[in-house]
Design a protein around this motif. Structure first.
Motif, mmCIF file in Angstrom:
data_model
loop_
_atom_site.group_PDB
_atom_site.id
_atom_site.type_symbol
_atom_site.label_atom_id
_atom_site.label_comp_id
_atom_site.label_asym_id
_atom_site.label_seq_id
_atom_site.Cartn_x
_atom_site.Cartn_y
_atom_site.Cartn_z
ATOM 1 N N LEU A 194 0.815 -1.218 0.000
ATOM 2 C CA LEU A 194 0.000 0.000 0.000
ATOM 3 C C LEU A 194 0.850 1.272 0.000
ATOM 4 N N ALA A 195 2.087 1.140 0.470
ATOM 5 C CA ALA A 195 2.911 2.333 0.728
ATOM 6 C C ALA A 195 3.050 3.268 -0.476
ATOM 7 N N PRO A 196 3.230 2.741 -1.688
ATOM 8 C CA PRO A 196 3.346 3.684 -2.812
ATOM 9 C C PRO A 196 2.069 4.499 -3.047
ATOM 10 N N TYR A 197 0.948 4.031 -2.538
ATOM 11 C CA TYR A 197 -0.328 4.700 -2.769
ATOM 12 C C TYR A 197 -0.764 5.573 -1.583
ATOM 13 N N ILE A 198 -0.560 5.047 -0.388
ATOM 14 C CA ILE A 198 -1.190 5.674 0.773
ATOM 15 C C ILE A 198 -0.174 5.805 1.901
ATOM 16 N N GLY A 199 0.017 7.026 2.345
ATOM 17 C CA GLY A 199 0.964 7.267 3.428
ATOM 18 C C GLY A 199 0.421 6.787 4.764
ATOM 19 N N ARG A 200 1.316 6.686 5.741
ATOM 20 C CA ARG A 200 0.904 6.187 7.067
ATOM 21 C C ARG A 200 -0.150 7.079 7.704
ATOM 22 N N ARG A 201 -0.005 8.401 7.492
ATOM 23 C CA ARG A 201 -0.944 9.338 8.113
ATOM 24 C C ARG A 201 -2.362 9.082 7.612
ATOM 25 N N GLU A 202 -2.529 8.957 6.296
ATOM 26 C CA GLU A 202 -3.856 8.729 5.748
ATOM 27 C C GLU A 202 -4.333 7.305 6.031
ATOM 28 N N ALA A 203 -3.419 6.350 6.000
ATOM 29 C CA ALA A 203 -3.800 4.946 6.192
ATOM 30 C C ALA A 203 -4.533 4.738 7.521
ATOM 31 N N ARG A 204 -4.133 5.513 8.544
ATOM 32 C CA ARG A 204 -4.764 5.379 9.849
ATOM 33 C C ARG A 204 -6.193 5.894 9.857
ATOM 34 N N GLN A 205 -6.533 6.700 8.860
ATOM 35 C CA GLN A 205 -7.822 7.395 8.894
ATOM 36 C C GLN A 205 -8.856 6.782 7.960
ATOM 37 N N ILE A 206 -8.479 5.739 7.209
ATOM 38 C CA ILE A 206 -9.415 5.174 6.233
ATOM 39 C C ILE A 206 -9.555 3.674 6.435
ATOM 40 N N ASP A 207 -10.666 3.132 5.944
ATOM 41 C CA ASP A 207 -10.868 1.689 6.081
ATOM 42 C C ASP A 207 -10.354 0.963 4.837
ATOM 43 N N ARG A 208 -10.472 -0.348 4.849
ATOM 44 C CA ARG A 208 -9.913 -1.148 3.755
ATOM 45 C C ARG A 208 -10.583 -0.832 2.419
ATOM 46 N N ALA A 209 -11.899 -0.638 2.459
ATOM 47 C CA ALA A 209 -12.605 -0.353 1.210
ATOM 48 C C ALA A 209 -12.080 0.932 0.588
ATOM 49 N N THR A 210 -11.946 1.974 1.393
ATOM 50 C CA THR A 210 -11.451 3.249 0.874
ATOM 51 C C THR A 210 -10.026 3.090 0.357
ATOM 52 N N ALA A 211 -9.208 2.335 1.083
ATOM 53 C CA ALA A 211 -7.820 2.127 0.642
ATOM 54 C C ALA A 211 -7.796 1.436 -0.721
ATOM 55 N N LEU A 212 -8.590 0.387 -0.878
ATOM 56 C CA LEU A 212 -8.595 -0.341 -2.157
ATOM 57 C C LEU A 212 -9.070 0.575 -3.284
ATOM 58 N N LEU A 213 -10.085 1.382 -2.982
ATOM 59 C CA LEU A 213 -10.613 2.284 -4.004
ATOM 60 C C LEU A 213 -9.558 3.315 -4.417
ATOM 61 N N LEU A 214 -8.872 3.901 -3.436
ATOM 62 C CA LEU A 214 -7.862 4.921 -3.752
ATOM 63 C C LEU A 214 -6.730 4.319 -4.592
ATOM 64 N N CYS A 215 -6.345 3.094 -4.269
ATOM 65 C CA CYS A 215 -5.272 2.435 -5.033
ATOM 66 C C CYS A 215 -5.721 2.200 -6.478
ATOM 67 N N ALA A 216 -6.936 1.679 -6.634
ATOM 68 C CA ALA A 216 -7.455 1.434 -7.991
ATOM 69 C C ALA A 216 -7.543 2.752 -8.756
ATOM 70 N N ALA A 217 -7.977 3.795 -8.057
ATOM 71 C CA ALA A 217 -8.137 5.100 -8.702
ATOM 72 C C ALA A 217 -6.784 5.677 -9.125
ATOM 73 N N ASP A 218 -5.777 5.540 -8.269
ATOM 74 C CA ASP A 218 -4.449 6.049 -8.623
ATOM 75 C C ASP A 218 -3.949 5.397 -9.908
ATOM 76 N N ASP A 219 -4.118 4.082 -9.996
ATOM 77 C CA ASP A 219 -3.689 3.378 -11.211
ATOM 78 C C ASP A 219 -4.461 3.890 -12.422
ATOM 79 N N ALA A 220 -5.768 4.082 -12.240
ATOM 80 C CA ALA A 220 -6.606 4.525 -13.355
ATOM 81 C C ALA A 220 -6.185 5.916 -13.816
#
Lengths: 411, 89
Positions: free
Chosen positions: A61-87
Motif C-alpha cells: 500500500l505504501a506507494p499509494y497511501i501514506g501512514r498518516r492517511e492509512a490510519r484514517q481510512i478503512d480497507r474499502a477506501t484504501a482499495l478504491l484509492l489504489c485502484a483510482a491512482d492506477d486509473a
C-alpha cells in the motif's frame, strides 16, 4: 431521437480485486477461468458455516497511501484509492482540467459497516474509547470523498448504494453527468471490502452463500446445475470517464465508451429477484436502446451471474425476454472473483470492455453444465472468439435493483 | 485523578512526540519542541482531537480542547500538559 450526443470515453482503468491488481492480470485470470476462492483464517477460526471467500492478493500500500492517511481510512477506501491512482496514472492528463468539471461517482453496497463491526468488537464495552476518526472512516461516502480530496475534484461527488448493482449504477450515472454536460471527467467505479465475521454471517444466515467448504475453488459456479450460493469477495475498480472530444483532443488512449445505461427496480421483494425477470429484462432493453442499438447489436453478455439458484434462474429468464431464444454468448466473471458486492459492477465493466475490445468471451469458471437456464448460451470450457462488438454488462441487487451498461470498444 | 506517578518533563515530551508522530505518520525524531503542527504539518482539527484522545488515555488525565488548540508549538503543548498533570481539574 436525433442530434449529436456527447460520447463518453473510457480513458483509464484501475483495479484491486481477487483476480489481480492490474487490469491485464485480471483479464488473463478471468480468460483462463481460474477461481480465486480460498479459506480465510478469520472466518474459519470463528467457526462460521462459511469459511472461505475471494480476497485481494496482498500488495504494498505504501506507494499509494501514506501512514498518516492509512490510519484514517478503512480497507474499502484504501482499495478504491489504489485502484483510482492506477486509473488516473494510466489516463495521463485526464484530471488536469478545472476541478469543478471533474466529479467522483462511486458505488458501495456495504459502506462502512466492516469498520463499524471492528469498532463494536474493540470498543463495545466502552464506546468513548473508539478512535476519533470512526465516523469519517465509516461513513458510506468515505471512499468517494477521499478520492475527491486526493485529486481536488470539485464537481459532483456521489455515492450510490444499490447493493450488488452499486458499481454499475455509479458508472452509468457518471456517464450521464458527462453526457448531460455537467462534467468533463469522472472517476467512477465501485468498492466493498466486507469479508468479516458479522457480514459473512449475515449473508450466510440468509443462505445466500455457498457452503462448499470442502472445495472453495469449486464454489462459485454461475449458472451451473450444482450451484449453491455466491462466494463473498472484496475489491475495487475505477474507470476514468471523459468527454470523447476532449479525450481525442489530448490524444488519450481510449479503451472504448459507455454507450448505454439504464436502471430499474423490481419493486417487489427485499432480496429475491422477480422470477419472471420483467424489470431486469426491461433494464437490458432500455440500456441497449440508450446505446441506440437493438439486441442483435450486442456481441456478448457479461452476466450478473452470482451462482445463487434464484439469481441465475431469473437472469436467464430475463435475458430470454430481452433477446429471444437465441441469446448472445454469456459469461460471468464471478466464477473467478466471487461477488464483490459494490465492487462487482465496476470490475465486470472493466473486464467486459477489455473482452469486447479483444473479441473474446471468457468461459465461466468451474461451471460444467447449465440444464436449468434454458436457451442461455453460457460459454463453457474455453474462451470463445466473437466479433468486436458492444457488450451488455448486467448487475442486479438486493432490493430489486437492476442496472445495465452497454460498453462499446473503441473503433 | 489517579495515583499514577506523574511523568517528568522528559518522559512527557517522549510520550507527546510519539503520539504526534503516530497520528501524523512520521517518526518521533521528526517532532521537535519547536514543531508547529499547523504550519509544519497542516494538521487538521480531527487529527488534533485524535492526539488529545490518545494522550488522555496514555496520561490518564482530562485534556480540554483549549489545551490542544491553544499551543503554537509542541513544546508549548508539553508545558501545558505538564501543568495539567501537576494540577488536574
Amino acid at each position: 431521437m436525433t442530434g449529436r450526443r456527447v460520447r463518453v470515453a473510457v480513458t483509464g482503468m484501475g483495479v484491486k480485486c481477487p483476480a489481480g491488481n492490474d487490469p491485464e492480470d485480471v483479464f488473463r485470470r478471468v480468460l483462463h477461468a481460474r477461481p480465486t476462492a480460498a479459506v480465510v483464517p478469520g472466518l474459519a477460526e470463528a467457526g462460521l458455516p462459511v469459511r472461505f471467500a475471494c480476497t485481494v492478493p496482498e500488495f504494498d500500500l505504501a506507494p499509494y497511501i501514506g501512514r498518516r492517511e492509512a490510519r484514517q481510512i478503512d480497507r474499502a477506501t484504501a482499495l478504491l484509492l489504489c485502484a483510482a491512482d492506477d486509473a488516473v496514472a494510466g489516463a495521463g492528463g485526464a484530471v488536469r482540467g478545472p476541478g469543478h468539471r471533474a466529479g467522483v461517482h462511486i458505488g458501495t453496497g456495504i459502506g462502512g459497516l466492516p469498520g463499524m463491526e471492528e469498532v463494536v468488537y474493540g470498543h463495545g464495552e466502552r464506546p468513548m474509547g473508539m478512535p476519533v476518526h470512526t465516523v469519517p472512516k465509516s461513513m458510506a461516502n468515505s471512499p468517494a470523498c477521499r478520492l475527491a480530496m486526493r485529486y481536488g475534484l470539485r464537481g459532483s461527488c456521489m455515492t450510490y448504494a444499490t447493493a450488488c448493482a452499486s458499481g454499475t449504477n455509479a458508472i452509468g450515472e457518471a456517464a450521464r453527468r458527462i453526457r448531460d454536460g455537467e462534467l468533463d471527467v469522472a472517476l467512477t467505479g465501485g468498492v466493498d471490502a466486507a469479508v468479516t465475521k458479522v457480514i459473512v454471517s449475515g449473508f450466510a444466515r440468509m443462505r445466500a452463500l455457498s457452503v462448499r467448504n470442502e472445495a472453495p475453488e469449486l464454489a462459485s459456479r454461475p449458472f451451473d446445475a450444482d450451484r449453491d450460493g455466491f462466494v463473498m469477495g472484496e475489491g475495487a475498480a475505477v474507470l476514468v470517464l471523459e468527454r470523447w472530444d476532449l479525450a481525442r483532443r489530448r490524444g488519450a488512449r481510449i479503451y472504448g465508451e459507455v454507450a448505454g445505461y439504464a436502471t430499474t427496480c423490481d419493486g417487489a421483494h427485499a432480496v429475491a429477484p422477480d422470477p419472471q425477470g420483467a424489470m431486469a429484462a426491461e433494464c437490458m432493453r432500455l440500456a441497449i436502446a440508450d446505446a441506440r442499438l437493438t439486441p442483435a447489436g450486442i456481441g456478448h453478455i457479461n452476466a450478473h451471474g452470482t451462482s445463487t439458484v434464484l439469481n441465475d434462474l431469473a437472469e436467464a429468464v430475463a435475458v430470454e425476454r430481452c433477446f429471444g431464444p437465441q441469446s448472445p454468448p454469456v459469461t460471468a466473471v464471478k466464477g473467478v472473483t466471487g461477488h464483490l458486492i459494490g465492487g462487482s459492477g465496476a470490475v465486470e465493466a472493466l473486464v467486459a470492455l477489455l473482452c469486447a475490445a479483444r473479441g473474446v468471451v471468457p468461459p465461466v469458471a468451474t461451471t460444467a453444465s447449465t440444464p436449468d437456464v434454458g436457451a442461455l448460451d453460457v460459454v463453457l470450457g474455453a474462451p470463445r472468439q466473437v466479433a468486436r462488438r458492444p457488450v451488455l454488462s448486467n448487475s442486479f441487487g438486493f432490493g430489486g435493483q437492476n442496472a445495465c451498461l452497454v460498453l462499446r470498444p473503441a473503433p | 485523578m489517579t495515583g499514577a506517578p506523574v511523568p517528568d518533563r522528559g518522559e512527557l515530551a517522549r510520550i507527546v512526540r510519539e503520539t504526534v508522530s503516530d497520528v501524523l505518520g512520521t517518526e518521533p525524531e521528526d517532532i521537535h519542541e519547536t514543531t508547529d503542527l499547523k504550519g509544519d504539518f497542516d494538521i487538521d482539527s480531527l487529527e488534533l482531537m485524535d492526539i488529545g484522545a490518545r494522550l488522555e488515555t496514555a496520561l490518564r488525565v482530562g485534556i480540554p480542547v483549549s489545551d490542544l488548540t491553544g499551543a503554537a508549538t509542541v513544546g508549548q503543548a508539553i508545558d501545558l500538559l505538564a501543568d495539567r498533570l501537576e494540577r488536574p481539574e
